[in-house]
Design an enzyme around this catalytic site. Structure first.
Site, PDB file in Angstrom:
ATOM      1  N   LYS A   1      -6.119   2.970   4.023  1.00  0.00           N
ATOM      2  CA  LYS A   1      -4.614   2.649   4.759  1.00  0.00           C
ATOM      3  C   LYS A   1      -4.546   3.835   5.978  1.00  0.00           C
ATOM      4  CE  LYS A   1      -3.187   2.506  -0.005  1.00  0.00           C
ATOM      5  NZ  LYS A   1      -2.470   2.970  -1.260  1.00  0.00           N
TER       6      LYS A   1
ATOM      7  N   ASP B   1      -4.349   7.404  -0.476  1.00  0.00           N
ATOM      8  CA  ASP B   1      -4.970   6.996  -1.559  1.00  0.00           C
ATOM      9  C   ASP B   1      -5.467   5.391  -1.294  1.00  0.00           C
ATOM     10  OD1 ASP B   1      -2.244   5.302  -1.759  1.00  0.00           O
ATOM     11  OD2 ASP B   1      -2.984   4.876  -3.798  1.00  0.00           O
TER      12      ASP B   1
ATOM     13  N   GLY C   1       0.944  -1.171  -0.163  1.00  0.00           N
ATOM     14  CA  GLY C   1      -0.100   0.110   0.083  1.00  0.00           C
ATOM     15  C   GLY C   1       0.857   1.158  -0.050  1.00  0.00           C
ATOM     16  N   THR C   2       0.455   2.197  -0.623  1.00  0.00           N
ATOM     17  CA  THR C   2       1.033   3.636  -0.725  1.00  0.00           C
ATOM     18  C   THR C   2      -0.033   4.520  -1.197  1.00  0.00           C
ATOM     19  OG1 THR C   2       1.639   3.165  -3.281  1.00  0.00           O
ATOM     20  CG2 THR C   2       3.518   2.602  -1.477  1.00  0.00           C
ATOM     21  N   THR C   3      -0.047   5.694  -0.976  1.00  0.00           N
ATOM     22  CA  THR C   3       0.912   6.627  -0.550  1.00  0.00           C
ATOM     23  C   THR C   3       0.042   7.278   0.893  1.00  0.00           C
ATOM     24  OG1 THR C   3       1.968   7.028  -2.797  1.00  0.00           O
ATOM     25  CG2 THR C   3       2.226   8.866  -0.848  1.00  0.00           C
TER      26      THR C   3
END
Length: 263
Positions: free
Chosen positions: A73, A57, A40-42
């Protein structure tokens, strides 16, 4: 034999009595670092006049494949703090859930909330316990922020995979899209921002990250997907409603589109 009662740390209780329940219990066999798991990002966080904003995101990737477009997230960990996660998604989400239980357990046992510094130190200890997994490519890097009721201001904390703890000033971001989000934050952030302006800056920073980083998902009007955004101030942590984020994202898209036509 005198049996001691439960201590204020639920994490220490699991470490001592049920280590099999901890997210970092399982290890990846040496030589199998090619195992793929969703990442997972960001995540971005910035301070404003009354507190902090944190946004993430919705995309998780597995190599060059989009594993999920709807992952969340950013989590409310207690009434005055939020946690954003980047890295191996499954382990990160487990650590976020365990951290929330850790804070609830402390409050029930001690009858008071842990200080913001105390929360950050507890989280650092939990990240440090995952070092063996991190060294095998299953790292978790969180971003923690909250409202310090003693200081009367919002504060942001970053970590490294060894559990190193660092307090950030003004703003910070993590994840593969962080270099691009950081550039946006540097240009747009200014002292004394209002909450609405700070939320829009966070959404715009994620938009910039998604524009250059394939692992970061931008606003998706077709699917109705928008970033997860929280504000935290003296009144507590509040999730920004999707209609507000939709309007902000569409406004940013319209501004960028108009700018492109003028160029």
């Amino acid at each position: 034999m005198i049996e001691l009662g439960p201590g204020p740390s639920f994490f220490e209780h699991l470490t001592r009595d049920r280590p099999d329940l901890l997210p970092a219990t399982s290890t990846v066999p040496l030589g199998e670092a090619t195992i793929k798991a969703p990442h997972g990002t960001t995540i971005v966080a910035l301070s404003y006049a009354d507190g902090i904003v944190m946004a993430g995101d919705r995309r998780a990737t597995m190599g060059n494949v989009i594993a999920s477009r709807r992952i969340e997230k950013v989590f409310e960990t207690d009434h005055y703090s939020v946690l954003g996660i980047a890295g191996t998604a499954g382990i990160a989400i487990d650590i976020a859930k365990l951290f929330r239980v850790e804070l609830e357990h402390y409050e029930k046992i001690e009858g008071t909330r842990l200080s913001l510094d105390g929360k950050a130190n507890r989280l650092a200890s939990m990240i440090r316990s995952n070092l063996q997994m991190a060294m095998q490519g299953m790292s978790v890097v969180p971003l923690f922020a909250g409202f310090d009721t003693f200081a009367g201001s919002g504060r942001i904390f970053s970590f490294d995979i060894t559990g190193g703890l660092y307090e950030e000033v003004e703003h910070h971001c993590i994840g593969s899209g962080s270099p691009y989000a950081r550039g946006a934050l540097k240009k747009l952030w200014e002292p004394g921002l209002g909450a609405t302006a700070a939320v829009k800056i966070a959404v715009e920073a994620l938009y910039d990250a998604a524009d250059d980083d394939s692992a970061t998902g931008g606003p998706d009007p077709v699917r109705g997907l928008w970033p997860v955004v929280y504000t935290v101030d003296a009144t507590g942590a509040h999730r920004v409603e999707e209609p507000i984020l939709s309007d902000m994202a569409r406004e940013i898209i319209a501004e960028r589109t108009a700018s492109g036509k003028e160029a």
